[in-house]
Design an enzyme around this catalytic site. Structure first.
Site, PDB file in Angstrom:
ATOM      1  N   TYR A  81      61.889  -5.188  43.394  1.00  0.00           N
ATOM      2  CA  TYR A  81      60.573  -4.567  43.209  1.00  0.00           C
ATOM      3  C   TYR A  81      60.769  -3.176  42.596  1.00  0.00           C
ATOM      4  CZ  TYR A  81      55.586  -4.276  44.373  1.00  0.00           C
ATOM      5  OH  TYR A  81      54.217  -4.219  44.312  1.00  0.00           O
ATOM      6  N   ASN A 122      42.972 -19.408  43.348  1.00  0.00           N
ATOM      7  CA  ASN A 122      43.131 -19.701  44.766  1.00  0.00           C
ATOM      8  C   ASN A 122      44.034 -18.701  45.478  1.00  0.00           C
ATOM      9  OD1 ASN A 122      42.759 -21.212  47.109  1.00  0.00           O
ATOM     10  ND2 ASN A 122      44.730 -22.240  46.821  1.00  0.00           N
ATOM     11  N   ARG A 133      45.628 -24.479  38.970  1.00  0.00           N
ATOM     12  CA  ARG A 133      46.608 -25.494  38.568  1.00  0.00           C
ATOM     13  C   ARG A 133      46.121 -26.859  39.058  1.00  0.00           C
ATOM     14  NH1 ARG A 133      50.655 -25.394  41.720  1.00  0.00           N
ATOM     15  NH2 ARG A 133      49.478 -24.004  43.062  1.00  0.00           N
TER      16      ARG A 133
END
Lengths: 365, 365
Positions: B85, B184, B207
């Site tokens: 990160y 989602n 998807r």
């Protein structure tokens, strides 16, 4: 002489195509007709473009009659002829969007222009490849006569694109850096010169080519701080450059693909890349981290869109043209190296423009 | 009891790791120590993360002591542990950036918080996976107690990301359309709900998957106007949608690659696409014409950057949190469907988060 006999087909601006070999007096011809490069269909065959005689409409109260002096052949003009440009003229059409003309006659209500003034058309699709035109006064804007004809003929598209891109996307102060590709294009050269005049540093990426050293010298003489080939940027990176100048806040991309990636990946945190061309015909590939962690912004620039947006704001147009003309007068911005082609040898200019990377051709009327 | 004997290694926030099996009185332990999920090196092996006992520093004049109530495990937390990160904590570190705690004790100069208040840490890398913490008061911001603990624990990263993206990039008025992929995801669900509350229409790309119909119903029940699979968008296009709602001015992209292209290519002229994730691990491919002739702008969003930029502007933070809490209280924004995991079963939550597309796991202290 029955005018009806002369009609062939009216152009959208009221100009009328004359039948070939139509005979009329020399004096009448001088004021009422012109020669123009007309295309009647969209085609990749440049023979579609032919020189024809046009009958000019009378000068209305708010119109002017112009004698065209010089008009460049730009790649976008060829795309319009081919039918692949996002703006197309109703057919038949006269080619050419850019150029300079001299005002010959003005309508009785015209106050902003006088005979003898130099003017350039404001909007794309004017049809500048002709010896004369009659149009509404608000289709034109004047330019000073103390710049060269070539400078005036080529001032509106490329130098103004460079000017806007250097002014509208990031706040750049002297010492800031700009990175670009296609640095040898007409816009690229204008970017180098306008940036130098603004005290900005430029990093200029070029394609590798046989005469590379010569080109590097040429761009340096225009004021380029760094000129590097794509291969050099890829192999050694720009770390050594960023020890000397700050990372660029602004990147200008006219190529796309890999070359666009080189501009993007060397931007400073929070920088902006402006795309104004896609010469490589390959999409830019942008990893998510460029947006998220490097906070770059990607935008596009198209002068035609800018002009449309500022349609009601002639002062903005005028102030941009004045600024660019001042740079020309001061010797800080030169007209691009052009091939000057006599108007009747237009085929040569069109053919050359179809090849990529040719010098700009300017038709001299 | 000699404190020196207890020292193992100091954490960067002044917390001290206790030697395992160190014995001390129960009362002393309750106020002066906590359990925490600590990692001492960057690794993809989640066994690097272990529950350890930490000695808390005394509460200073401008500090507070907090008992953590719940803290989610976000993919970014796993990336921090893995060292991939862009923000990493000095090692050893406590995992977790988000969560809600209750104020237990405040320093004598603290006026903005009182014992009993609920607080969330402002900045990433706080280390929320622990039972207690002592920190400076300005590292925290209060949230109302009339929302659920799960809502409070997960309010700052995902709903605030959705909130900012819907407010900061385009001027959207009721009736305007937003298009997004990853619909989602926790952010995607928050976008649907906040957009519906603002009167915006949403086009939501998902998807293709076995339980597609069920998911479509679920997203519709949150307020989604259109839910379509990538395949549907590719095969039939969105022309029929644009007969019912205007083309979207704003696109939100958390996927990249092909899916990002679907968001981009359906934007309105002059629209903006904001990238906040790259789940497909494939770059966006952008043709030059999108920029030049379609005038799209591409930007990124990272809440961590936004918070840094508004570090001195607590009022902005507070007003955003208040707005999002109001939506939660009003039932317009629900906490994401979470798997609640008892703190000591943390391994399960970490393991699940390593799998893509799992439900969000929240540790309950």
């Amino acid at each position: 002489m029955l005018m009806r006999n002369l009609l062939h087909r009216a152009l959208h601006d009221g100009t009328i195509l004359l039948r070939n070999h139509q005979r009329c007096s020399t004096a009448w011809r001088a004021t009422h007709h012109c020669s123009a490069l007309v295309y009647r269909e969209h085609s990749h065959d440049i023979n579609t473009v032919r020189m024809e005689q046009l009958l000019l409409p009378p000068v209305g109260d708010l119109s002017v009659r112009v004698h065209m002096l010089a008009a460049p052949v730009n790649p976008a003009d060829m795309n319009m002829i081919q039918g692949s440009y996002p703006i197309l003229c109703p057919l038949p059409a006269v080619g050419g969007s850019e150029g300079v003309g001299e005002v010959i006659e003005v309508g009785k209500d015209v106050t902003s222009l006088r005979p003898g003034d130099w003017v350039v058309p404001i909007y794309a699709g004017f049809g500048t490849w002709r010896t004369g035109a009659v149009c509404k006064v608000d289709e034109l804007i004047s330019v000073p006569k103390d710049i060269s004809i070539l400078g005036a003929a080529t001032i509106f598209v490329n130098p103004c694109t460079a000017y806007r891109m250097l002014h509208d996307f990031q706040t750049l102060t002297p010492g800031c850096t700009v990175i670009q590709n296609a640095s040898n294009s007409a816009v690229g050269q204008a970017v180098i010169q306008i940036a130098a005049a603004l005290g900005l540093k430029t990093i200029n990426i070029i394609r590798d080519r046989p005469n590379c050293a010569e080109l590097i010298d040429e761009l340096r003489s225009l004021g380029a701080d760094y000129v590097l080939t794509e291969e050099e940027v890829m192999s050694t990176g720009l770390h050594w450059v960023f020890e000397e100048v700050p990372k660029p806040k602004l990147g200008l991309n006219c190529v796309g693909g890999l070359s666009g990636g080189l501009v993007l990946s060397n931007l400073d945190y929070g920088g902006t890349m402006v795309t104004y061309g896609g010469m490589a015909k390959r999409p830019l590939q942008i990893p998510a981290k460029s947006f998220i962690f490097h906070n770059v912004t990607l935008k596009g620039f198209w002068l035609t869109h800018w002009k449309r947006k500022h349609r009601e704001d002639k002062a903005q147009l005028k102030s941009m043209l004045d600024a660019v003309c001042e740079l020309m007068k001061g010797g800080q911005l030169s007209a691009p190296h052009c091939v000057q082609t006599p108007f009747h040898q237009y085929t040569q200019a069109l053919q050359a423009t179809m090849q990529s990377h040719c010098r700009k051709h300017v038709l001299i009327m």
